[in-house]
Design an enzyme around this catalytic site. Structure first.
Site, PDB file in Angstrom:
ATOM      1  N   SER A 128      83.781  50.972  -1.251  1.00  0.00           N
ATOM      2  CA  SER A 128      82.438  51.531  -1.313  1.00  0.00           C
ATOM      3  C   SER A 128      81.721  51.317   0.020  1.00  0.00           C
ATOM      4  O   SER A 128      81.414  50.179   0.402  1.00  0.00           O
ATOM      5  CB  SER A 128      81.661  50.857  -2.450  1.00  0.00           C
ATOM      6  OG  SER A 128      80.301  51.134  -2.313  1.00  0.00           O
ATOM      7  N   ASP A 156      67.162  57.998  19.043  1.00  0.00           N
ATOM      8  CA  ASP A 156      66.373  58.161  17.828  1.00  0.00           C
ATOM      9  C   ASP A 156      65.498  59.405  18.002  1.00  0.00           C
ATOM     10  O   ASP A 156      64.822  59.544  19.024  1.00  0.00           O
ATOM     11  CB  ASP A 156      65.520  56.887  17.655  1.00  0.00           C
ATOM     12  CG  ASP A 156      64.581  56.975  16.465  1.00  0.00           C
ATOM     13  OD1 ASP A 156      64.944  57.622  15.480  1.00  0.00           O
ATOM     14  OD2 ASP A 156      63.489  56.393  16.538  1.00  0.00           O
TER      15      ASP A 156
HETATM   16  N1  ACO Z   1      85.202  62.373  -3.248  1.00  0.00           N
HETATM   17  C1  ACO Z   1      84.223  62.360  -4.170  1.00  0.00           C
HETATM   18  N2  ACO Z   1      83.303  61.361  -4.237  1.00  0.00           N
HETATM   19  C2  ACO Z   1      83.399  60.378  -3.340  1.00  0.00           C
HETATM   20  C3  ACO Z   1      84.402  60.334  -2.356  1.00  0.00           C
HETATM   21  C4  ACO Z   1      85.336  61.401  -2.323  1.00  0.00           C
HETATM   22  N3  ACO Z   1      86.301  61.455  -1.409  1.00  0.00           N
HETATM   23  N4  ACO Z   1      84.228  59.220  -1.604  1.00  0.00           N
HETATM   24  C5  ACO Z   1      83.155  58.585  -2.095  1.00  0.00           C
HETATM   25  N5  ACO Z   1      82.670  59.285  -3.158  1.00  0.00           N
HETATM   26  C6  ACO Z   1      81.516  58.943  -3.982  1.00  0.00           C
HETATM   27  C7  ACO Z   1      81.536  57.498  -4.383  1.00  0.00           C
HETATM   28  O1  ACO Z   1      82.279  57.295  -5.557  1.00  0.00           O
HETATM   29  C8  ACO Z   1      80.074  57.205  -4.581  1.00  0.00           C
HETATM   30  O2  ACO Z   1      79.663  57.708  -5.824  1.00  0.00           O
HETATM   31  P1  ACO Z   1      78.634  56.873  -6.746  1.00  0.00           P
HETATM   32  O3  ACO Z   1      77.354  56.792  -5.978  1.00  0.00           O
HETATM   33  O4  ACO Z   1      78.522  57.699  -7.957  1.00  0.00           O
HETATM   34  O5  ACO Z   1      79.250  55.543  -6.947  1.00  0.00           O
HETATM   35  C9  ACO Z   1      79.396  58.061  -3.514  1.00  0.00           C
HETATM   36  O6  ACO Z   1      80.331  59.092  -3.192  1.00  0.00           O
HETATM   37  C10 ACO Z   1      79.049  57.250  -2.260  1.00  0.00           C
HETATM   38  O7  ACO Z   1      80.238  56.608  -1.835  1.00  0.00           O
HETATM   39  P2  ACO Z   1      80.217  55.510  -0.720  1.00  0.00           P
HETATM   40  O8  ACO Z   1      81.571  54.944  -0.576  1.00  0.00           O
HETATM   41  O9  ACO Z   1      79.109  54.558  -0.972  1.00  0.00           O
HETATM   42  O10 ACO Z   1      79.766  56.342   0.555  1.00  0.00           O
HETATM   43  P3  ACO Z   1      80.546  57.474   1.384  1.00  0.00           P
HETATM   44  O11 ACO Z   1      81.995  57.318   1.351  1.00  0.00           O
HETATM   45  O12 ACO Z   1      79.980  58.801   1.053  1.00  0.00           O
HETATM   46  O13 ACO Z   1      80.024  57.080   2.839  1.00  0.00           O
HETATM   47  C11 ACO Z   1      78.554  57.688   4.596  1.00  0.00           C
HETATM   48  C12 ACO Z   1      78.656  57.207   3.176  1.00  0.00           C
HETATM   49  C13 ACO Z   1      79.019  56.589   5.541  1.00  0.00           C
HETATM   50  C14 ACO Z   1      77.093  57.992   4.921  1.00  0.00           C
HETATM   51  C15 ACO Z   1      79.439  58.943   4.716  1.00  0.00           C
HETATM   52  O14 ACO Z   1      78.900  59.933   3.899  1.00  0.00           O
HETATM   53  C16 ACO Z   1      79.589  59.477   6.108  1.00  0.00           C
HETATM   54  O15 ACO Z   1      80.440  59.020   6.845  1.00  0.00           O
HETATM   55  N6  ACO Z   1      78.782  60.489   6.501  1.00  0.00           N
HETATM   56  C17 ACO Z   1      78.854  61.089   7.801  1.00  0.00           C
HETATM   57  C18 ACO Z   1      77.964  60.388   8.804  1.00  0.00           C
HETATM   58  C19 ACO Z   1      76.546  60.171   8.304  1.00  0.00           C
HETATM   59  O16 ACO Z   1      75.871  61.080   7.834  1.00  0.00           O
HETATM   60  N7  ACO Z   1      76.082  58.919   8.447  1.00  0.00           N
HETATM   61  C20 ACO Z   1      74.773  58.490   8.005  1.00  0.00           C
HETATM   62  C21 ACO Z   1      73.777  58.673   9.066  1.00  0.00           C
HETATM   63  S1  ACO Z   1      72.211  57.916   8.772  1.00  0.00           S
HETATM   64  C22 ACO Z   1      72.306  56.447   9.564  1.00  0.00           C
HETATM   65  O17 ACO Z   1      73.358  56.073   9.969  1.00  0.00           O
HETATM   66  C23 ACO Z   1      71.092  55.621   9.707  1.00  0.00           C
END
Ligand code: ACO
Length: 442
Positions: free
Chosen positions: A112, A301
């Protein structure tokens, strides 16, 4: 014995899975104030606040592949109470600015990103602030004349520098590290007493992107990204939990969505558990205050870029906060993306025992250049295929072994997976409550 990074992180990683962590930190360095200070004729420089900036970069690896990264800038702002004439600072702010978080989709086990993000922020709030204050690179170094013949500084002329280098070659037994210790020892650093009253703050800007730290990772179909609203809720839930677990009850949480009505913003806050969430930001000032004297300048930013633009347009001394937030949402980089927001929290933490940073936990680089160099092994790679994640791991581990005779920190996860049935119970009422409400409004 106080906890370390591995002890904290294990509770946020899947049970019995072994991860490796790279934690880089640069040496604390004094910087100019992050919020522009209004010029006052009688300002005594010695009495002004001191701002210290520290960069932290974390990258998590599994199965010899880097899979997650996050960069957080920590600012320690030492403040002197009015009419206190001694040199100690009575209060301080510890401000964490989350610069970037990213995944690349190459992890072979489900983890996660939300939990690991929460764990890393908890770790940073748990660090004893004195860790940052013992050896601080001053804004300007005043080198004693007696030592200038041994040092190469920004002012050293080319032929003098060549002479110094030639002499260093002759002293073959003196390593770079020994020279660093002998020539740049205490007189070249500032050190400060840790104030007893420290306000902890966190602020970040949520804006989704396909990739931030792992270039080309958007080409991996397995990478999971969040929409603007999804990312806002994701961060809100992390920060809300941190407020509940780490902060005193009178702390505050603030949310601003540029261009959105308070009513819409309040809808996002309905699901939060901490009671002191409000619409707005933690930067202070009123609608009529000049934005330049309230909004902090962080690197990379959008708010800071907009302030710089206002300077170029000669409008910085006429733009108040209300206009600033209104015009900010009109900027191209905002229009291109979905919902963006500014989240901030401020208060006193309830951490009973601050932890001390160890060499095992943290690789403290001697210079920002070295910090960037090591970070670049990860951020300079291309992640359109798994090879990027493998290569960056190989390069970082080889570099650490060769240059510092050290390795990444290994952590075995201890978090038991969430039971599926719990989720069903949690989500069902939300759906059934929300549907009738929507109907009632139309
Ligand atoms: N398929 C379907 N669902 C998924 C998958 C997948 N492959 N991977 C994760 N999920 C679900 C999880 O089960 C979770 O669901 P829940 O909330 O119901 O438990 C939800 O998605 C979130 O999962 P996480 O592991 O917590 O987060 P995620 O893998 O989405 O990572 C992140 C979050 C880092 C923001 C990612 O979306 C990412 O890399 N985004 C691109 C860069 C970005 O936008 N960064 C944020 C910028 S803002 C800042 O940095 C200040």
């Amino acid at each position: 014995m106080s906890k370390g990074l591995a002890d904290i992180l294990k509770d946020y990683l899947p049970k019995d899975k072994t991860f490796d962590i790279l934690h880089l930190q640069n040496s604390p360095v004094e910087v100019r104030p992050i919020v522009t200070v209004e010029a006052q004729d009688n300002t005594d420089n010695d009495l002004s606040d001191v701002t210290i900036k520290i960069l932290h970069f974390f990258s998590l690896a599994y199965n010899k592949k880097f899979v997650f990264g996050m960069e957080i800038h920590v600012y320690i702002i030492l403040k002197k109470a009015e009419n206190i004439s001694n040199i100690d600072y009575s209060t301080a702010d510890r401000l964490l600015f989350v610069s970037k978080a990213d995944t690349n989709g190459y992890c072979d086990v489900k983890f996660s990103a939300k939990q690991i993000t929460k764990g890393l922020i908890r770790y940073l709030f748990s660090i004893n602030p004195s860790h940052y204050l013992k050896k601080v690179i001053p804004l300007e170094r005043k080198y004693p004349k007696s030592n200038l013949h041994k040092l190469i500084t920004k002012e050293t002329k080319l032929d003098d520098a060549l002479h110094i280098l030639a002499e260093r070659c002759n002293e073959s037994s003196t390593t770079k590290e020994m020279r660093y210790q002998s020539t740049l020892s205490e007189p070249y650093y500032n050190s400060y007493k840790t104030p007893s009253d420290i306000t902890s703050k966190l602020c970040l800007f949520t804006r989704p992107a396909d990739q931030y730290l792992f270039a080309e990772s958007s080409k991996n179909p397995k990478k999971h990204t969040l929409s603007g609203a999804g990312l806002l809720k994701w961060w809100l839930s992390i920060i809300d939990e941190l407020l509940c677990e780490l902060f005193m009850e009178d702390s505050i949480g603030k949310l601003r969505i540029p261009g959105e009505e308070p009513l819409t913003i309040r809808r996002y806050l309905k699901t939060t558990k901490f009671k002191n969430w409000m619409v707005g930001d933690i930067f202070g000032g009123t609608a009529n205050s000049l934005a330049i004297f309230s909004i902090p300048l962080f690197s990379d930013d959008p708010k800071s870029r907009f302030l710089h633009e206002l300077v170029e347009e000669n409008r910085v001394l006429t733009t108040n906060l209300s206009t600033f937030w209104m015009e900010l949402q009109e900027r191209q980089e905002f229009k291109l993306s979905e919902t963006v927001s500014v989240i901030g929290i401020s208060g006193h933490t309830i951490i009973p025992n601050f932890l001390n940073v160890t060499n095992k936990d943290t690789m403290i680089t001697l210079s920002k250049k070295e910090y960037k160099y090591i970070k670049n092994y990860i951020t300079g790679e291309e992640y359109n295929s798994e090879e990027g994640a493998l290569e960056s791991y190989e390069n970082v581990t080889n570099y650490l072994a060769y240059k510092f005779n050290t390795e990444l920190l290994s952590v075995i996860g201890g978090m038991t997976p969430r039971v599926k049935t719990q989720r069903v119970v949690e989500t069902q009422p939300v759906v059934s409550i929300l549907q009738p409400r929507k109907k009632a409004k139309t």
